[in-house]
Scaffold this active site. Sequence first.
Site, PDB file in Angstrom:
ATOM      1  N   SER A1068       0.846  -1.194   0.000  1.00  0.00           N
ATOM      2  CA  SER A1068       0.000   0.000   0.000  1.00  0.00           C
ATOM      3  C   SER A1068       0.881   1.243   0.000  1.00  0.00           C
ATOM      4  CB  SER A1068      -0.903   0.014   1.233  1.00  0.00           C
ATOM      5  OG  SER A1068      -0.132   0.162   2.417  1.00  0.00           O
ATOM      6  N   HIS A1069       0.281   2.408  -0.298  1.00  0.00           N
ATOM      7  CA  HIS A1069       1.041   3.653  -0.387  1.00  0.00           C
ATOM      8  C   HIS A1069       1.779   3.965   0.919  1.00  0.00           C
ATOM      9  CE1 HIS A1069      -0.517   4.252  -4.267  1.00  0.00           C
ATOM     10  NE2 HIS A1069      -1.727   4.689  -3.931  1.00  0.00           N
ATOM     11  N   VAL A1070       1.088   3.814   2.055  1.00  0.00           N
ATOM     12  CA  VAL A1070       1.730   4.163   3.322  1.00  0.00           C
ATOM     13  C   VAL A1070       2.884   3.210   3.620  1.00  0.00           C
ATOM     14  CG1 VAL A1070       0.240   2.789   4.846  1.00  0.00           C
ATOM     15  CG2 VAL A1070       1.283   4.884   5.699  1.00  0.00           C
ATOM     16  N   ARG A1073       5.867   4.337   1.495  1.00  0.00           N
ATOM     17  CA  ARG A1073       6.453   5.566   2.022  1.00  0.00           C
ATOM     18  C   ARG A1073       7.212   5.314   3.320  1.00  0.00           C
ATOM     19  NH1 ARG A1073       1.985   7.497  -0.493  1.00  0.00           N
ATOM     20  NH2 ARG A1073       0.586   7.411   1.288  1.00  0.00           N
TER      21      ARG A1073
END
Length: 1464
Positions: A1068-1070, A1073
């Site tokens: 996922s994006h989080v 990051r």
Amino acid sequence: MSNTIGQGLLNQYLCHPITLEHQSKSVCYGISANSLFQALSVSQKALQIRKRLSTKFRENSLSRTKSIVIKEKRSMVTRAVLTTDPASEQIKGKFNLDGSSELKIDVSSPTQGSRFRIDFQVTNSSNSLILHWGGISDGQKNWVLPSRWPDGTKMYKNKALRTPFVKSGPDSFLKMEIDDPKIQGIEFLILDESRNKWFKDNGENFRLLLSRKKNMSPHVSVPEDLVQIQAYLRWERKGRQMYTPDQEKKEYEAARIELMEEIAKGVSVEELRAKLTKKDESKAKEPTVLESKRKIPDDLVQIQAYIRWEKAGKPNYPPDKQIKELEEARKELQMELDKGTSLEEIRNKIVKGEIQTKVSKQLKNKNYFTIERIHRKKRDFMQYLNKHAAESVKDLPVQLRALTTIEIFSKAKEEQDGGVILNKKIFKLGDKELLVLATKPSDKTKVYLATDLKESLTLHWALSRNGGDWETPPQSALPQGSVPLGNAVETQFAETYCGDPPQQVQALEIEIEDNFVGMPFVLVSNGNWIKNNGSDFYVDFNTESKKVKKDVGDGKGTAKALLDKIAEMEGEAQKSFMHRFNIASDLTEWAKDAGELGLAGILVWMRFMATRQLIWNKNYNVKPREISKAQDRLTDLLQNIYKNKPQYREILRMILSTVGRGGEGDVGQRIRDEILVIQRNNDCKGGMMEEWHQKLHNNTSPDDVIICQALIDYIKSDFDISVYWKTLNSNGITKERLLSYDRAIHSEPNLRRDQKDGLLRDLGNYMRTLKAVHSGADLESAIANCMGYRSEGQGFMVGVQINPVPGLPSGFPELLEFVLDHVEDTNVEPLLEGLLEARQELQPLLLKSYERLRDLLFLDIALDSMVRTAIERGYEELNKAGPEKIMYFISMVLENLALSSDNNEDLINCLKGWSHALDMSKSRDDHWALYAKSVLDRTRLALASKAEHYQQVLQPSAEYLGSLLGVDQWAINIFTEEIIRAGSAASLSSLLNRLDPILRKTAHLGSWQIISPVETVGCVVVVDELLAVQNKSYGQPTILVAKRVKGEEEIPDGTVAVLTPDMPDVLSHVSVRARNSKVCFATCFDTNVLSDLQAKAGKLLRLRPTSTDIIYSEAKDNELLKTSSNLKEDESLPSISLVRKKFCGRYAISSEEFSSEMVGAKSRNIAYLKGKVPPWVGIPTSIALPFGVFEKVLTDDSNKVVADTLQTLKKRLGGDFSILGEIRKTVLQLSAPPQLVQELKNKMKSSGMPWPGDEGEQRWEQAWVAIKKVWASKWNERAYFSTRKVKLDHDYLCMAVLVQEIINADYAFVIHTTNPSSGDSSEIYAEVVKGLGETLVGAYPGRALSFVCKKNDLNSPKVLGYPSKPIGLFIRQSIIFRSDSNGEDLEGYAGAGLYDSVPMDEEEKVVLDYSSDRLITDGSFRHSILSSIARAGSAIEELYGSPQDIEGVVRDGKIFVVQTRPQM
């Protein structure tokens, strides 16, 4: 050949299983196997068994089943029996079934031996006849099932067979062959299924005996007493061994065969008797242990053994333990005899109530000490799918009614005085109003009276020290101008004004200092007395005071106007239950129109009432029948809404559970009448019983059910008064509460032992009357109301007859009987199965407009509640249980929850998942625990979603109404939590918590999933959700323990670790990051570990991640300083810069024209792949709107206003982040320049893509909105905070738009060609979801399927986890517009995924069913798809020569790659 119908056959010869009508339970009345060697009396008493519905209703049995009486061995039974003639081996018979319909039977034996052919014919029949049958065999209690069945035969509840007739012309036919030598005949009934009608032989089963040629006659019958003696002699010859139950049966039948052989040789029964009894008498000189035990009748031994078994919790004993238990029971009774106790005294002591019936029923089972179980029907889970969902919760427009003049006056005085309101009432005077408001702002009592009457008005009043008395007020209390008149005073009302604009009222104010309790008064106008319905008005100063709530909130998220009305009517509702239920009926129509929030308001109000947060009765005498009638009115109204508004059924069930059933006529009046019967029958007319009688006459309530139960428990405990108080206190009734009733109960019960039996009998009967009114969802009362009952005796329920609910399913009464028989068992599994089977049988009826729907609803609610009670009782049973049993319990509780829930599709798919997990476990599938863990995670998500919905719908109403009514704050705070605890959800959650560590251990998962393994030190901060702090900046290294992480958030500055129980995907994006920012990120599955971390808030912790765990310990300050300096070093790195892109002069370009000056890396990479990837990997056709198009559109004359507004908003952006939303809305107002439309159309068509406008102007508008949403995502919160964090100039960020045709995916995937969790470059990591990939990269709850694959063995993918995402996204053939910014090309910055990709059409959300998904259920298919995904990733990495982050889809087994970028 002969055709004979035997009459008057001996009972012992006919002692085969008898199936009554359509029941599945077989009944045999012979000797118990476990009692065989206890020398049962030859001359047995008549055994009468009555089936009872409840163990508590005694003579008032709810279901009047015909008694079956087996007389002594010499009694004759008149029975029609067909028997084959041994000489001819053929039989024919005819029976009249129904008017012109006739049954013909033809039996023949084609060959010598034991094979028989039976031909059935029913003339003039329907086409739905079924033969319900079984074989009969000597020594068998139940029907035996032959080895060969006719075509179409199905087993019924493992006890009988059902074979359909074949329709031919007007008749129906059936042929069968019986070649099983152990079967001596068949018994049968005929069922006309379409009419639910049974055909019997004069009320009994048809019986057909099949005679075979043997040496011994089939008609030989041996008296049972001789069989017992012969069995005893065999037992002695074999050394008096300890037999198992099966051995006992075999020995008993062997003894019978030996005697039958003797008779076949010509020995008469009399000669045999003389021979055996002589042998028996010869033993008399040598007394045996067995003979000494004959002193105790075997029926008493069986009863004592049953009592021992009940006390032990009804365990399942093995055969040897069963025998030992019987012997122990006999020893206990023998010890009593040895002490001098007579048999009659023992019998009186242990034979009580229903114990004989219970024992008799248990003896019918194959095993004495075994819990019987029902056979659950196999059902398609989708049969109880309920897609009805209430509309999304939204704030209702508040329809404020204009306050009347008097209400304005009252409000002003309340705010003026503040403090305490003693009493407030508004009386109707025709079409006018009279306000009486009593307050206590300090030490004085103030009384305000106001009216909008125009006529001159005088108050004739006094004060009272004892309620209702008139006493002359002191001089200090008299308003100016008052005139004393004896023991009263008259005071003239004065004109005054209130409100804006000012409105005239007549008012006066009285201030009282002395200790008075109230003020009686009447009014005088023009010489006429004005009274309160013929009585004096009275203001009570001793009413429980409630502070004025100045801040009760704005009622947001509630049906505010309705709640305000409820609060206004509460004073009237407090008078009695009759008033409350009638007011609730009046307001329920309003609530229905207000939708889910309106009904939520009624539920909150009724639950506050049920939990005693509101006053039940205040100074008002009401007849029980009036309460019952008001209940009846309310529940009837709720029933009708349930029929017509299926989307509100769940909340209506909750409301009904707070209200008794009620009833018309004398249902309630019997409460008054029958307490007198108890007092008269048992000579208990004084003390506590008389006080309770007075309370019942004045105002009965649900407390009376508890008081009655407390009395019963007290008497049963041999008059132990502590037991009385224990029952009361455990149900919330204290001594203070007893004293608070209008007719207080001061005394404790003081009853005599000679009253015991009569009181237990009469209070037991009275309990039924109380529950009939107050306990609609009480299981016994609910069953009684559905099954019907009639009583004619002894002052209780005299002449009462309630008919059964018509149209109940076949076998349903027996099912409910099973439930009641096992309702207190320690082993709860059979009970749970019975409860759920009963609920399943009810479901079709609850969906119809039944006249008696209310009774069925209360029954279903009671069954639902009993599941929760049984589960809580069964926790101990699960302490040592294996995972399969826990999973089975989970599936049962989940089934119960699904049956009670609206919009239950997700719950049902979870249920399917558990069924599949159980199958995998039973088949020893290596992945069973891994798959079960995914189902467990999904089930938790479903429970969390349900809890959030309850919180959203109910809690705002609880807080607003609770504040208005002055409810205790603690009761308001836990309102929704208690609603959840009252249902199955809490039990289900507890079971999941039990299973989770077992699954994690079995699947080798550990307590953590490590998403970003970074060793660090930081200060622990606990937050509810990461989203709420994403724009925060922490001044020191911080470890965030966040309860919720969705997957799209930005990680706040200063954060060194994020630990969560939530389950964001690893890709996922989080997650991406976190890895890019070197932030430790992990999911914790162990609630104990998570609680320990939360408890360390404010402390310094050191985190050391391993592959499956995080080791944490407390750290020292100097370690924190080191981490802080590392963070500062990172911050001192030069900031990343962007180069502003310019408009290239074209609004649309083809993929061949993609360059770094025109489009971002996303577009360029997809163009590069085309023609270079293997042919089995598809690449979608693409075009783009290049950099600068957005800025160019802004300069168009048609968009000048939008451009100006946007510029103004950007200047205001500063620290006001709410402006971001306004900017996005402004961008959506852009108009498309004609040149853009034309160029885009030409480029799409020339590339082979469909042009949306060809389907109409509306389709182009949809496409244009999607393009603008991509541009607007430049200003979404996540992206804006991310660019600020790395000091990017947001104005330099440019957005190209990649345009692709959507591939309608079966599955979507993301690949990282280097394992991101371990950094292993030899291993590919990938995640797969069903449907579109937005559920994988976006903020959708649950996990994807995850796997790894070694690059040197791409044909061996290893699944790490199965999917738990409840939702999949699917879309029609469409176009998607993908963000492609220049911020995604920057080294060291995770710009990918910050901006939105928007499809032209809205995706359809589908609740996923993984139990039918080939990727889950088909190992070969899964292996093929996962290997193909891994090979595609490996090929693309090889093409670029560096690790890649790849997105793609699977359609009909083919792999498509839609984008790739360097893996960060």
